[in-house]
Design an enzyme around this catalytic site. Structure first.
Site, PDB file in Angstrom:
ATOM      1  N   GLU A  55      51.829  20.274  36.875  1.00 19.56           N
ATOM      2  CA  GLU A  55      53.001  20.444  35.802  1.00 19.56           C
ATOM      3  C   GLU A  55      53.369  19.312  35.933  1.00 19.56           C
ATOM      4  O   GLU A  55      53.440  18.432  36.386  1.00 19.56           O
ATOM      5  CB  GLU A  55      53.778  21.588  36.190  1.00 19.56           C
ATOM      6  CG  GLU A  55      55.373  21.873  35.362  1.00 19.56           C
ATOM      7  CD  GLU A  55      56.364  22.557  36.336  1.00 19.56           C
ATOM      8  OE1 GLU A  55      56.682  23.508  35.296  1.00 19.56           O
ATOM      9  OE2 GLU A  55      56.558  21.998  37.585  1.00 19.56           O
TER      10      GLU A  55
ATOM     11  N   LYS B 118      54.163  27.698  29.978  1.00 21.16           N
ATOM     12  CA  LYS B 118      54.764  28.359  30.665  1.00 21.16           C
ATOM     13  C   LYS B 118      55.943  28.962  30.130  1.00 21.16           C
ATOM     14  O   LYS B 118      56.969  29.049  29.734  1.00 21.16           O
ATOM     15  CB  LYS B 118      56.050  26.982  31.865  1.00 21.16           C
ATOM     16  CG  LYS B 118      56.694  27.655  32.600  1.00 21.16           C
ATOM     17  CD  LYS B 118      57.635  26.084  33.639  1.00 21.16           C
ATOM     18  CE  LYS B 118      57.888  26.770  34.852  1.00 21.16           C
ATOM     19  NZ  LYS B 118      58.531  25.707  35.690  1.00 21.16           N
TER      20      LYS B 118
ATOM     21  N   CYS C  33      53.983  26.960  38.141  1.00 20.72           N
ATOM     22  CA  CYS C  33      54.961  26.903  39.146  1.00 20.72           C
ATOM     23  C   CYS C  33      56.012  27.837  39.360  1.00 20.72           C
ATOM     24  O   CYS C  33      55.946  28.745  40.060  1.00 20.72           O
ATOM     25  CB  CYS C  33      56.398  25.456  38.484  1.00 20.72           C
ATOM     26  SG  CYS C  33      56.627  24.713  39.831  1.00 20.72           S
TER      27      CYS C  33
END
Length: 259
Positions: free
Chosen positions: A40, A112, A150
């Site tokens: 990321e 995300k 994440c």
């Protein structure tokens, strides 16, 4: 199929980050990997997400993604990396994973959806969540990969949706913020997502001090097959559809589940 985990120590120098990606992609290709995955915020990272993140964001056909695509094509390898993508919301960007094929064409992108508003951080102040909740998968080298980022790792329903969509390997590019018990949670959650979905999980993390490092590959039984430790580097690992099939036959959870 061989894949590679590229653990970076990205900073705010985009050119330097792209040079590190190029170096590790070349090493991975030389080691026979067909895909290399990076963390990321691979192309731009700081200890705290601030106004500079949306300021450097670009469209997915911008200079940064063109450089990533060129790296993939130059080494005939699929490449996945976290980038900052422009969003329609003023002062905010998307935290996006971009996947490119060995020919440099874009295979997939994932914005995300679970932002890290936790542990004293406020990612959503400068990042806007992806508007689509559809699981993002892509195929390369005869294997189907699923994308999550994440903090998404803490939400098991996303990993299950990716497995339902056909993912055999989950790629989890991350910048896992350090803190009490955080490394243990990182290791445990990667293993849990692998076990409960009978998939491989490749967690690719930024190195300390921004993140906890410990990029790893977990097999469908939850065993860690590789752990990169704390230093930047790249490691080639193997994923086996035969292993995945045997585990799914031993534990036929997808046929047995009732909810």
């Amino acid at each position: 199929m061989k894949i590679a985990l590229g653990q970076l120590a990205s900073g705010s120098d985009i050119a330097a980050n792209l040079a590190a990606i190029e170096k590790y992609a070349a090493a991975a290709a030389g080691d026979g990997a067909q895909l290399v995955a990076f963390p990321e915020y691979a192309t731009y990272e700081k200890k705290v997400v601030d106004a500079s993140f949306p300021a450097v964001a670009e469209p997915l056909d911008g200079e940064v993604c063109r450089a990533l695509a060129a790296t993939a094509a130059r080494h005939s390898i699929a490449l996945v990396a976290g980038v900052l993508e422009t969003s329609p919301e003023p002062g905010k960007a998307y935290n996006t994973l971009a996947a490119f094929g060995p020919d440099g064409g874009r295979l997939a992108s994932y914005r995300k959806i679970h932002l890290f508003d936790a542990q004293g951080f406020d990612e959503s102040r400068f990042i806007t969540p992806g508007p689509s909740l559809e699981p993002v998968v892509f195929e390369t080298g005869g294997i189907t990969f699923g994308l999550l980022t994440c903090y998404d790792l803490r939400f098991p329903e996303l990993a299950r949706a990716l497995a339902d969509a056909g993912a055999q390997v989950l790629l989890v590019p991350s910048s896992w913020v350090p803190g009490t018990h955080k490394t243990g949670q990182w290791l445990a959650l990667n293993a849990a997502r692998a076990i409960e979905n009978s998939v491989y999980v490749a967690g690719i993390c930024q190195a300390p001090p921004v993140s906890v490092g410990r990029s790893l590959l977990v097999d469908p039984m939850g065993a860690t097959e590789e752990d990169l430790g704390l230093e930047p580097g790249v490691r080639t690992v193997e994923v086996s559809l035969g292993t995945l099939a045997r585990v799914r036959e031993q534990f036929p959870m997808f046929r047995q589940r009732r909810l």
